[in-house]
Design a protein around this motif. Structure first.
Motif, PDB file in Angstrom:
ATOM      1  N   GLN A  16       0.825  -1.204   0.000  1.00 22.15           N
ATOM      2  CA  GLN A  16       0.000   0.000   0.000  1.00 22.15           C
ATOM      3  C   GLN A  16       0.862   1.259   0.000  1.00 22.15           C
ATOM      4  OE1 GLN A  16      -3.126   0.208  -0.598  1.00 22.15           O
ATOM      5  NE2 GLN A  16      -3.182   2.427  -0.393  1.00 22.15           N
ATOM      6  N   GLN A  17       1.941   1.241   0.777  1.00 20.89           N
ATOM      7  CA  GLN A  17       2.849   2.383   0.817  1.00 20.89           C
ATOM      8  C   GLN A  17       3.462   2.630  -0.564  1.00 20.89           C
ATOM      9  OE1 GLN A  17       6.270   1.826   3.334  1.00 20.89           O
ATOM     10  NE2 GLN A  17       6.754   4.010   3.345  1.00 20.89           N
ATOM     11  N   ILE A  18       3.868   1.568  -1.234  1.00 25.36           N
ATOM     12  CA  ILE A  18       4.447   1.697  -2.575  1.00 25.36           C
ATOM     13  C   ILE A  18       3.413   2.252  -3.544  1.00 25.36           C
ATOM     14  CG2 ILE A  18       5.322   0.363  -4.543  1.00 25.36           C
ATOM     15  CD1 ILE A  18       6.748  -1.429  -2.428  1.00 25.36           C
ATOM     16  N   ARG A  19       2.191   1.766  -3.460  1.00 25.17           N
ATOM     17  CA  ARG A  19       1.132   2.283  -4.338  1.00 25.17           C
ATOM     18  C   ARG A  19       0.899   3.775  -4.103  1.00 25.17           C
ATOM     19  NH1 ARG A  19      -1.462  -2.712  -2.865  1.00 25.17           N
ATOM     20  NH2 ARG A  19      -1.486  -4.124  -4.630  1.00 25.17           N
ATOM     21  N   GLN A  20       0.866   4.163  -2.831  1.00 24.60           N
ATOM     22  CA  GLN A  20       0.641   5.576  -2.506  1.00 24.60           C
ATOM     23  C   GLN A  20       1.782   6.449  -3.025  1.00 24.60           C
ATOM     24  OE1 GLN A  20       0.087   5.342   1.744  1.00 24.60           O
ATOM     25  NE2 GLN A  20      -2.131   5.089   1.551  1.00 24.60           N
ATOM     26  N   ASN A  21       3.026   5.983  -2.842  1.00 24.42           N
ATOM     27  CA  ASN A  21       4.167   6.751  -3.338  1.00 24.42           C
ATOM     28  C   ASN A  21       4.132   6.868  -4.860  1.00 24.42           C
ATOM     29  OD1 ASN A  21       5.157   7.186  -0.760  1.00 24.42           O
ATOM     30  ND2 ASN A  21       6.598   5.488  -0.839  1.00 24.42           N
ATOM     31  N   LEU A  22       3.756   5.804  -5.519  1.00 26.74           N
ATOM     32  CA  LEU A  22       3.650   5.829  -6.980  1.00 26.74           C
ATOM     33  C   LEU A  22       2.551   6.795  -7.421  1.00 26.74           C
ATOM     34  CD1 LEU A  22       4.692   4.724  -9.633  1.00 26.74           C
ATOM     35  CD2 LEU A  22       3.143   2.792  -9.380  1.00 26.74           C
ATOM     36  N   GLN A  23       1.449   6.814  -6.707  1.00 23.90           N
ATOM     37  CA  GLN A  23       0.353   7.737  -7.027  1.00 23.90           C
ATOM     38  C   GLN A  23       0.803   9.184  -6.841  1.00 23.90           C
ATOM     39  OE1 GLN A  23      -2.628   6.880  -8.374  1.00 23.90           O
ATOM     40  NE2 GLN A  23      -2.842   9.078  -8.670  1.00 23.90           N
ATOM     41  N   LYS A  24       1.539   9.442  -5.737  1.00 22.85           N
ATOM     42  CA  LYS A  24       2.059  10.793  -5.519  1.00 22.85           C
ATOM     43  C   LYS A  24       2.972  11.203  -6.671  1.00 22.85           C
ATOM     44  CE  LYS A  24       2.016  10.705  -0.474  1.00 22.85           C
ATOM     45  NZ  LYS A  24       2.864  10.653   0.731  1.00 22.85           N
ATOM     46  N   TRP A  25       3.854  10.292  -7.093  1.00 26.31           N
ATOM     47  CA  TRP A  25       4.772  10.573  -8.198  1.00 26.31           C
ATOM     48  C   TRP A  25       3.991  10.880  -9.474  1.00 26.31           C
ATOM     49  CZ3 TRP A  25       9.635  11.793  -9.135  1.00 26.31           C
ATOM     50  CH2 TRP A  25      10.133  11.644 -10.428  1.00 26.31           C
ATOM     51  N   ASN A  26       2.981  10.071  -9.755  1.00 32.31           N
ATOM     52  CA  ASN A  26       2.177  10.259 -10.960  1.00 32.31           C
ATOM     53  C   ASN A  26       1.413  11.582 -10.949  1.00 32.31           C
ATOM     54  OD1 ASN A  26       3.009   7.870 -12.161  1.00 32.31           O
ATOM     55  ND2 ASN A  26       1.333   6.695 -11.280  1.00 32.31           N
ATOM     56  N   ASN A  27       1.129  12.108  -9.761  1.00 29.88           N
ATOM     57  CA  ASN A  27       0.387  13.360  -9.647  1.00 29.88           C
ATOM     58  C   ASN A  27       1.281  14.600  -9.735  1.00 29.88           C
ATOM     59  OD1 ASN A  27      -2.090  12.078  -9.433  1.00 29.88           O
ATOM     60  ND2 ASN A  27      -2.024  12.007  -7.204  1.00 29.88           N
ATOM     61  N   LEU A  28       2.604  14.406  -9.718  1.00 29.79           N
ATOM     62  CA  LEU A  28       3.517  15.542  -9.811  1.00 29.79           C
ATOM     63  C   LEU A  28       3.525  16.105 -11.231  1.00 29.79           C
ATOM     64  CD1 LEU A  28       6.658  14.211  -7.874  1.00 29.79           C
ATOM     65  CD2 LEU A  28       4.952  15.835  -7.045  1.00 29.79           C
ATOM     66  N   SER A  29       3.756  17.395 -11.312  1.00 28.16           N
ATOM     67  CA  SER A  29       3.916  18.023 -12.626  1.00 28.16           C
ATOM     68  C   SER A  29       5.301  17.658 -13.161  1.00 28.16           C
ATOM     69  CB  SER A  29       3.798  19.541 -12.496  1.00 28.16           C
ATOM     70  OG  SER A  29       4.944  20.057 -11.836  1.00 28.16           O
ATOM     71  N   PRO A  30       5.528  17.835 -14.460  1.00 32.60           N
ATOM     72  CA  PRO A  30       6.876  17.570 -14.997  1.00 32.60           C
ATOM     73  C   PRO A  30       7.957  18.403 -14.297  1.00 32.60           C
ATOM     74  CG  PRO A  30       5.292  17.733 -16.782  1.00 32.60           C
ATOM     75  CD  PRO A  30       4.562  18.121 -15.520  1.00 32.60           C
ATOM     76  N   THR A  31       7.641  19.627 -13.945  1.00 31.47           N
ATOM     77  CA  THR A  31       8.608  20.482 -13.249  1.00 31.47           C
ATOM     78  C   THR A  31       8.926  19.912 -11.868  1.00 31.47           C
ATOM     79  OG1 THR A  31       7.764  22.414 -14.423  1.00 31.47           O
ATOM     80  CG2 THR A  31       9.038  22.832 -12.419  1.00 31.47           C
ATOM     81  N   GLU A  32       7.889  19.465 -11.162  1.00 35.51           N
ATOM     82  CA  GLU A  32       8.100  18.886  -9.833  1.00 35.51           C
ATOM     83  C   GLU A  32       8.902  17.585  -9.923  1.00 35.51           C
ATOM     84  OE1 GLU A  32       4.161  20.295  -7.365  1.00 35.51           O
ATOM     85  OE2 GLU A  32       3.916  18.760  -8.920  1.00 35.51           O
ATOM     86  N   ARG A  33       8.630  16.793 -10.936  1.00 37.46           N
ATOM     87  CA  ARG A  33       9.392  15.551 -11.124  1.00 37.46           C
ATOM     88  C   ARG A  33      10.860  15.850 -11.378  1.00 37.46           C
ATOM     89  NH1 ARG A  33       5.602  11.659 -14.913  1.00 37.46           N
ATOM     90  NH2 ARG A  33       3.820  11.656 -13.512  1.00 37.46           N
ATOM     91  N   MET A  34      11.130  16.853 -12.215  1.00 38.14           N
ATOM     92  CA  MET A  34      12.510  17.223 -12.511  1.00 38.14           C
ATOM     93  C   MET A  34      13.219  17.701 -11.239  1.00 38.14           C
ATOM     94  SD  MET A  34      14.917  17.273 -14.687  1.00 38.14           S
ATOM     95  CE  MET A  34      14.076  17.034 -16.234  1.00 38.14           C
ATOM     96  N   ALA A  35      12.521  18.483 -10.435  1.00 38.81           N
ATOM     97  CA  ALA A  35      13.108  18.969  -9.184  1.00 38.81           C
ATOM     98  C   ALA A  35      13.431  17.801  -8.251  1.00 38.81           C
ATOM     99  CB  ALA A  35      12.156  19.950  -8.500  1.00 38.81           C
ATOM    100  N   MET A  36      12.532  16.825  -8.199  1.00 39.78           N
ATOM    101  CA  MET A  36      12.782  15.630  -7.368  1.00 39.78           C
ATOM    102  C   MET A  36      13.998  14.863  -7.885  1.00 39.78           C
ATOM    103  SD  MET A  36      10.355  14.971  -4.900  1.00 39.78           S
ATOM    104  CE  MET A  36      10.057  13.231  -4.852  1.00 39.78           C
ATOM    105  N   LYS A  37      14.097  14.718  -9.188  1.00 36.78           N
ATOM    106  CA  LYS A  37      15.248  14.019  -9.778  1.00 36.78           C
ATOM    107  C   LYS A  37      16.539  14.768  -9.493  1.00 36.78           C
ATOM    108  CE  LYS A  37      12.708  11.736 -13.513  1.00 36.78           C
ATOM    109  NZ  LYS A  37      12.516  11.645 -14.962  1.00 36.78           N
ATOM    110  N   ASP A  38      16.490  16.089  -9.568  1.00 40.65           N
ATOM    111  CA  ASP A  38      17.670  16.901  -9.264  1.00 40.65           C
ATOM    112  C   ASP A  38      18.098  16.735  -7.809  1.00 40.65           C
ATOM    113  OD1 ASP A  38      17.772  17.853 -11.856  1.00 40.65           O
ATOM    114  OD2 ASP A  38      16.846  19.784 -11.375  1.00 40.65           O
ATOM    115  N   ARG A  39      17.118  16.740  -6.898  1.00 38.46           N
ATOM    116  CA  ARG A  39      17.444  16.552  -5.478  1.00 38.46           C
ATOM    117  C   ARG A  39      18.040  15.173  -5.237  1.00 38.46           C
ATOM    118  NH1 ARG A  39      12.864  19.869  -4.757  1.00 38.46           N
ATOM    119  NH2 ARG A  39      11.419  18.157  -4.539  1.00 38.46           N
ATOM    120  N   GLN A  40      17.495  14.161  -5.907  1.00 39.43           N
ATOM    121  CA  GLN A  40      18.026  12.806  -5.761  1.00 39.43           C
ATOM    122  C   GLN A  40      19.459  12.732  -6.290  1.00 39.43           C
ATOM    123  OE1 GLN A  40      16.844  10.212  -4.125  1.00 39.43           O
ATOM    124  NE2 GLN A  40      18.586   8.943  -4.685  1.00 39.43           N
ATOM    125  N   ALA A  41      19.720  13.361  -7.415  1.00 41.72           N
ATOM    126  CA  ALA A  41      21.076  13.355  -7.983  1.00 41.72           C
ATOM    127  C   ALA A  41      22.045  14.072  -7.038  1.00 41.72           C
ATOM    128  CB  ALA A  41      21.074  14.012  -9.358  1.00 41.72           C
TER     129      ALA A  41
END
Length: 121
Positions: A16-41
């Protein structure tokens, strides 16, 4: 995911936790996803000592700030992003630039800048 045996073998709470995290990721805008990827890098490039500093020093101070104060620090950090290393250092040492930030907020701003922009040897 249902076809993945490792996923199916996880406890239901973890699934359930994995599903919720995946749903949160899917709901991010492309800009938010890029920012998350930058923070991870950025995190992956950090030394163990830097990660420890973030976890033990920066994160607790950040978590104690109100949303409004976090925004103020983020705004200053955004201003620093467009500067050269020398100009960033000048700004971080400029009382005018730091005006309105308490000592903890100044410390967090300096720490976040050093993590995002490590000195080059």
């Amino acid at each position: 995911m249902q076809n993945n045996e490792r996923f199916r073998n996880l406890p239901p709470e973890k699934q359930q936790q994995i599903r919720q995290n995946l749903q949160k990721w899917n709901n991010l805008s492309p800009t938010e996803r890029m920012a998350m990827k930058d923070r991870q890098a950025t995190w992956e490039r950090m030394s163990p000592e830097q990660k420890q500093y973030v976890q033990r020093t920066l994160l607790p101070k950040w978590q104690q700030m109100s949303p409004e104060r976090k925004q103020v620090v983020n705004d200053r950090l955004h201003t620093l992003q467009g500067m050269s290393a020398g100009d960033r250092q000048k700004a971080l040492n400029d009382p005018q630039f730091m005006r309105g930030l308490n000592p903890d907020e100044q410390s967090v701003l300096r720490g976040l800048d050093s993590v995002r922009n490590p000195p080059t040897p």
